[in-house]
Structure formats: C-alpha cells, structure tokens
Scaffold this active site. Structure first.
Site, short mmCIF file in Angstrom:
data_model
loop_
_atom_site.label_atom_id
_atom_site.label_comp_id
_atom_site.label_asym_id
_atom_site.label_seq_id
_atom_site.Cartn_x
_atom_site.Cartn_y
_atom_site.Cartn_z
N VAL A 61 42.83 -4.69 -10.96
CA VAL A 61 41.43 -4.54 -11.09
C VAL A 61 40.67 -5.92 -10.83
CG1 VAL A 61 39.44 -4.00 -12.59
CG2 VAL A 61 41.73 -2.87 -12.79
N ALA A 64 40.73 -5.86 -7.00
CA ALA A 64 40.12 -4.84 -6.32
C ALA A 64 38.44 -5.32 -6.55
CB ALA A 64 40.05 -3.53 -7.10
N GLU A 65 38.13 -5.74 -7.78
CA GLU A 65 36.63 -6.29 -7.89
C GLU A 65 36.48 -7.43 -7.06
OE1 GLU A 65 33.42 -6.97 -11.20
OE2 GLU A 65 35.29 -6.28 -11.74
N SER A 66 37.41 -8.32 -6.88
CA SER A 66 36.97 -9.46 -5.94
C SER A 66 36.94 -8.80 -4.62
CB SER A 66 38.16 -10.42 -5.97
OG SER A 66 38.14 -10.90 -7.12
N SER A 69 33.41 -6.83 -4.20
CA SER A 69 32.21 -7.81 -4.48
C SER A 69 32.06 -8.39 -3.15
CB SER A 69 32.50 -8.47 -5.61
OG SER A 69 32.30 -7.75 -6.69
#
Length: 145
Positions: A61, A64-66, A69
């Site tokens: 996660v 994925a968020e990096s 974003s």
C-alpha cells in the site's frame, strides 16, 4: 487541466523538485519512470515483510500510494497539489524474496481529482497486489506552496 496533455519528467528532475521522503527511502523504493500517464518503481521484499516472511500488505500500500500520488502531483503541477483521500488494495499472492515492481496508470485525470490504478508484480511478472488511489487536487496557495 481539462484538456489533459501527458506530462513526462526525468526521474532526476522530479526527485530534485519533490524528494521521495523518509518512508520511501526506508522501504527501499526506487523510482524508475515518471509521467502523468505512467509511474514505475521497485521495492525490495527483504526488509518489508510481516512475521511469516511474506511481503507486508502495508508495504504494498505504501508503494501504491507513493506511485499514485506522484502521478497525481505531476498532473496537478504547477497550480495544484495532490492530496491522497482514498486508497484500497487487494492482495492476490505473496512475495517472499526479490523485488516487486509497481506500475501506476491513470483511471481519471480531472481538474479537482485524479485516480490511479497501481499494479504490483513480482519478478516473474505475477500480480501480487492491485490498488486504487484517489487524490484531491487542491489549489497550491491553500497549502502555502
């Protein structure tokens, strides 16, 4: 931003403007490709495992968020800033060694929000995780940028 044109940026230029941050560095995330249409990075499994020796779902996660974003931030630049507001992940299989690769591609690139699908695969190309992240695109002046 309504007439979206893909924005490409050399990785070095992106990192000079927006460093990856301490968490990404601690997790060993290495950025390979950066554009508003595709963001790619790798992350080692070793050091990012849960007690059974499997890649920790939270590590997937973070990757994925990096990536989502970063893609959102490039799309939003220069007058808006991307702020994550939702993320989900489905873990399909485990990874116990080697490196995983995350590829973020846009689902929606709008004026006030951006949404990316992030597919994380192991070294054999097998899907480990599928994630979706949505970012609000906030006027930069609201965040003092």
């Amino acid at each position: 931003m309504s007439d979206h044109q893909p924005t490409e940026m050399p990785v070095e230029e992106f990192l000079a403007q927006m460093p990856m941050g301490a968490l990404n560095e601690r997790m060993g995330i290495e950025l390979l490709e950066v554009s508003s249409e595709r963001v790619v990075a790798t992350m080692p499994v070793e050091g990012n495992t849960q007690p059974y020796g499997l890649l920790h779902g939270g590590a997937s996660v973070v990757l994925a968020e990096s990536l989502g974003s970063i893609g959102s931030a490039i799309h939003a630049h220069p007058d808006r800033v991307a702020v994550g507001i939702d993320i989900n992940a489905t873990h399909h299989r485990s990874a116990t060694s080697g490196v995983v690769t995350g590829v973020a591609t846009p689902i929606h690139l709008g004026r006030t929000s951006a949404c990316f699908e992030v597919v994380i695969t192991d070294e054999r190309g097998k899907r480990v995780c599928t994630s979706r992240i949505t970012c609000a695109l906030v006027p930069a002046e609201r965040l003092g940028r």
